[in-house]
Design an enzyme around this catalytic site. Sequence first.
Site, PDB file in Angstrom:
ATOM      1  N   ASP A   8      -7.542  54.619 -48.144  1.00 44.33           N
ATOM      2  CA  ASP A   8      -7.862  53.824 -46.963  1.00 44.33           C
ATOM      3  C   ASP A   8      -9.206  53.136 -47.226  1.00 44.33           C
ATOM      4  O   ASP A   8      -9.718  53.144 -48.365  1.00 44.33           O
ATOM      5  CB  ASP A   8      -7.836  54.680 -45.687  1.00 44.33           C
ATOM      6  CG  ASP A   8      -9.003  55.643 -45.589  1.00 44.33           C
ATOM      7  OD1 ASP A   8      -9.792  55.759 -46.548  1.00 44.33           O
ATOM      8  OD2 ASP A   8      -9.132  56.310 -44.534  1.00 44.33           O
ATOM      9  N   HIS A   9      -9.788  52.569 -46.188  1.00 42.48           N
ATOM     10  CA  HIS A   9     -11.061  51.846 -46.345  1.00 42.48           C
ATOM     11  C   HIS A   9     -12.166  52.760 -46.872  1.00 42.48           C
ATOM     12  O   HIS A   9     -13.011  52.330 -47.649  1.00 42.48           O
ATOM     13  CB  HIS A   9     -11.477  51.227 -45.004  1.00 42.48           C
ATOM     14  CG  HIS A   9     -11.425  52.188 -43.857  1.00 42.48           C
ATOM     15  ND1 HIS A   9     -10.226  52.590 -43.297  1.00 42.48           N
ATOM     16  CD2 HIS A   9     -12.401  52.854 -43.190  1.00 42.48           C
ATOM     17  CE1 HIS A   9     -10.496  53.461 -42.324  1.00 42.48           C
ATOM     18  NE2 HIS A   9     -11.792  53.639 -42.253  1.00 42.48           N
ATOM     19  N   CYS A  65      -9.173  59.325 -49.083  1.00 42.06           N
ATOM     20  CA  CYS A  65      -9.633  58.835 -47.784  1.00 42.06           C
ATOM     21  C   CYS A  65     -10.980  59.511 -47.534  1.00 42.06           C
ATOM     22  O   CYS A  65     -11.549  60.089 -48.459  1.00 42.06           O
ATOM     23  CB  CYS A  65      -8.601  59.064 -46.676  1.00 42.06           C
ATOM     24  SG  CYS A  65      -8.245  60.764 -46.230  1.00 42.06           S
ATOM     25  N   GLY A  66     -11.510  59.415 -46.325  1.00 42.49           N
ATOM     26  CA  GLY A  66     -12.844  59.945 -46.091  1.00 42.49           C
ATOM     27  C   GLY A  66     -12.927  61.430 -46.374  1.00 42.49           C
ATOM     28  O   GLY A  66     -13.737  61.883 -47.188  1.00 42.49           O
ATOM     29  N   THR A  67     -12.107  62.217 -45.705  1.00 42.56           N
ATOM     30  CA  THR A  67     -12.093  63.666 -45.904  1.00 42.56           C
ATOM     31  C   THR A  67     -11.001  64.131 -46.852  1.00 42.56           C
ATOM     32  O   THR A  67     -11.012  65.279 -47.287  1.00 42.56           O
ATOM     33  CB  THR A  67     -11.825  64.386 -44.573  1.00 42.56           C
ATOM     34  OG1 THR A  67     -10.519  64.007 -44.115  1.00 42.56           O
ATOM     35  CG2 THR A  67     -12.867  64.042 -43.520  1.00 42.56           C
ATOM     36  N   GLY A  68     -10.016  63.277 -47.094  1.00 41.11           N
ATOM     37  CA  GLY A  68      -8.831  63.665 -47.857  1.00 41.11           C
ATOM     38  C   GLY A  68      -7.741  64.260 -46.997  1.00 41.11           C
ATOM     39  O   GLY A  68      -6.578  64.310 -47.401  1.00 41.11           O
ATOM     40  N   HIS A  98      -1.851  76.027 -60.697  1.00 41.95           N
ATOM     41  CA  HIS A  98      -1.192  76.955 -59.780  1.00 41.95           C
ATOM     42  C   HIS A  98      -0.228  76.284 -58.800  1.00 41.95           C
ATOM     43  O   HIS A  98       0.774  76.890 -58.429  1.00 41.95           O
ATOM     44  CB  HIS A  98      -2.238  77.730 -58.967  1.00 41.95           C
ATOM     45  CG  HIS A  98      -2.994  78.729 -59.786  1.00 41.95           C
ATOM     46  ND1 HIS A  98      -3.911  79.602 -59.247  1.00 41.95           N
ATOM     47  CD2 HIS A  98      -2.975  79.000 -61.130  1.00 41.95           C
ATOM     48  CE1 HIS A  98      -4.424  80.362 -60.193  1.00 41.95           C
ATOM     49  NE2 HIS A  98      -3.885  80.017 -61.355  1.00 41.95           N
ATOM     50  N   ASN A  99      -0.556  75.077 -58.353  1.00 38.76           N
ATOM     51  CA  ASN A  99       0.252  74.426 -57.310  1.00 38.76           C
ATOM     52  C   ASN A  99       1.079  73.257 -57.841  1.00 38.76           C
ATOM     53  O   ASN A  99       1.862  72.677 -57.093  1.00 38.76           O
ATOM     54  CB  ASN A  99      -0.645  73.925 -56.163  1.00 38.76           C
ATOM     55  CG  ASN A  99      -1.612  74.991 -55.672  1.00 38.76           C
ATOM     56  OD1 ASN A  99      -2.827  74.842 -55.781  1.00 38.76           O
ATOM     57  ND2 ASN A  99      -1.100  76.103 -55.166  1.00 38.76           N
ATOM     58  N   ARG A 132       4.894  83.015 -61.800  1.00 38.68           N
ATOM     59  CA  ARG A 132       4.787  83.395 -60.390  1.00 38.68           C
ATOM     60  C   ARG A 132       4.439  82.196 -59.513  1.00 38.68           C
ATOM     61  O   ARG A 132       4.805  82.152 -58.334  1.00 38.68           O
ATOM     62  CB  ARG A 132       3.743  84.502 -60.202  1.00 38.68           C
ATOM     63  CG  ARG A 132       2.306  84.079 -60.433  1.00 38.68           C
ATOM     64  CD  ARG A 132       1.358  85.274 -60.403  1.00 38.68           C
ATOM     65  NE  ARG A 132      -0.044  84.889 -60.465  1.00 38.68           N
ATOM     66  CZ  ARG A 132      -0.703  84.517 -61.568  1.00 38.68           C
ATOM     67  NH1 ARG A 132      -0.052  84.452 -62.723  1.00 38.68           N
ATOM     68  NH2 ARG A 132      -1.981  84.209 -61.519  1.00 38.68           N
ATOM     69  N   HIS A 133       3.788  81.201 -60.100  1.00 34.22           N
ATOM     70  CA  HIS A 133       3.424  80.010 -59.319  1.00 34.22           C
ATOM     71  C   HIS A 133       4.659  79.156 -59.021  1.00 34.22           C
ATOM     72  O   HIS A 133       4.762  78.570 -57.954  1.00 34.22           O
ATOM     73  CB  HIS A 133       2.359  79.205 -60.056  1.00 34.22           C
ATOM     74  CG  HIS A 133       1.104  79.993 -60.302  1.00 34.22           C
ATOM     75  ND1 HIS A 133       0.330  80.465 -59.281  1.00 34.22           N
ATOM     76  CD2 HIS A 133       0.543  80.436 -61.452  1.00 34.22           C
ATOM     77  CE1 HIS A 133      -0.687  81.148 -59.792  1.00 34.22           C
ATOM     78  NE2 HIS A 133      -0.578  81.150 -61.106  1.00 34.22           N
ATOM     79  N   ARG A 136       6.439  80.694 -56.092  1.00 29.15           N
ATOM     80  CA  ARG A 136       5.772  80.361 -54.819  1.00 29.15           C
ATOM     81  C   ARG A 136       6.081  78.924 -54.402  1.00 29.15           C
ATOM     82  O   ARG A 136       6.304  78.646 -53.214  1.00 29.15           O
ATOM     83  CB  ARG A 136       4.262  80.592 -54.960  1.00 29.15           C
ATOM     84  CG  ARG A 136       3.946  82.073 -55.098  1.00 29.15           C
ATOM     85  CD  ARG A 136       2.560  82.358 -55.637  1.00 29.15           C
ATOM     86  NE  ARG A 136       2.415  83.788 -55.906  1.00 29.15           N
ATOM     87  CZ  ARG A 136       1.417  84.327 -56.599  1.00 29.15           C
ATOM     88  NH1 ARG A 136       0.463  83.559 -57.086  1.00 29.15           N
ATOM     89  NH2 ARG A 136       1.375  85.624 -56.798  1.00 29.15           N
TER      90      ARG A 136
HETATM   91  C1  RB5 Z   1     -11.550  57.117 -41.540  1.00 30.68           C
HETATM   92  O1  RB5 Z   1     -12.644  56.963 -40.699  1.00 30.68           O
HETATM   93  C2  RB5 Z   1     -11.224  58.586 -41.734  1.00 30.68           C
HETATM   94  O2  RB5 Z   1     -10.734  59.127 -40.552  1.00 30.68           O
HETATM   95  C3  RB5 Z   1     -10.255  58.758 -42.872  1.00 30.68           C
HETATM   96  O3  RB5 Z   1     -10.774  58.197 -44.026  1.00 30.68           O
HETATM   97  C4  RB5 Z   1      -9.904  60.183 -43.232  1.00 30.68           C
HETATM   98  O4  RB5 Z   1     -11.053  60.963 -43.367  1.00 30.68           O
HETATM   99  C5  RB5 Z   1      -8.892  60.824 -42.389  1.00 30.68           C
HETATM  100  O5  RB5 Z   1      -8.449  61.941 -42.610  1.00 30.68           O
END
Ligand code: RB5
Length: 144
Positions: A8-9, A65-68, A98-99, A132-133, A136
């Site tokens: 995203d942005h 993205c910002g937090t993923g 593992h995943n 084992r992975h 799962r």
């Molecule tokens: C954008 O502001 C933010 O919400 C997005 O990048 C992300 O972190 C969402 O999960």
Amino acid sequence: MKLGICSDHAGFQYKGKLIAALRLEGYEMVDFGTDSEVSMDYTDVAHPLAKAVENGSVDAGIALCGTGNGMAITLNKHRGIRAGLAWSSEIARLVKAHNNANVLVMPARFVPYRTALSMVRVWLGTQFEGGRHQRRIDKMTECL
Ligand code: RB5
């Protein structure tokens, strides 16, 4: 190897730098957007990337993205996707070992770019351990 990538942005700058770096390392890169830092909905690029990984038109994916979390939650709605959120190289190693994550998701606002590039390299260079992975992973979708 052909990799799909989306952001995203909030992840736009890292996406561009990763595409350039990974092309230099020989990867074929398919850019699913976004194409600017204008605010947009991560879902609009996550779903097309997920479908491309599921149908095999790319071998694996990278999402930022910002937090993923928005990317990871959206991508993991797809049955064939194992999107793993990583914020260090060791987590990037484990998310493959593992995943067997077929999409690496990173929180662009919370890791330096060099950590993001290092995570991608480690994830690409790690083998799934199976055993084992795999058992799962098989259980992840058995009740759906
Ligand atoms: C954008 O502001 C933010 O919400 C997005 O990048 C992300 O972190 C969402 O999960």
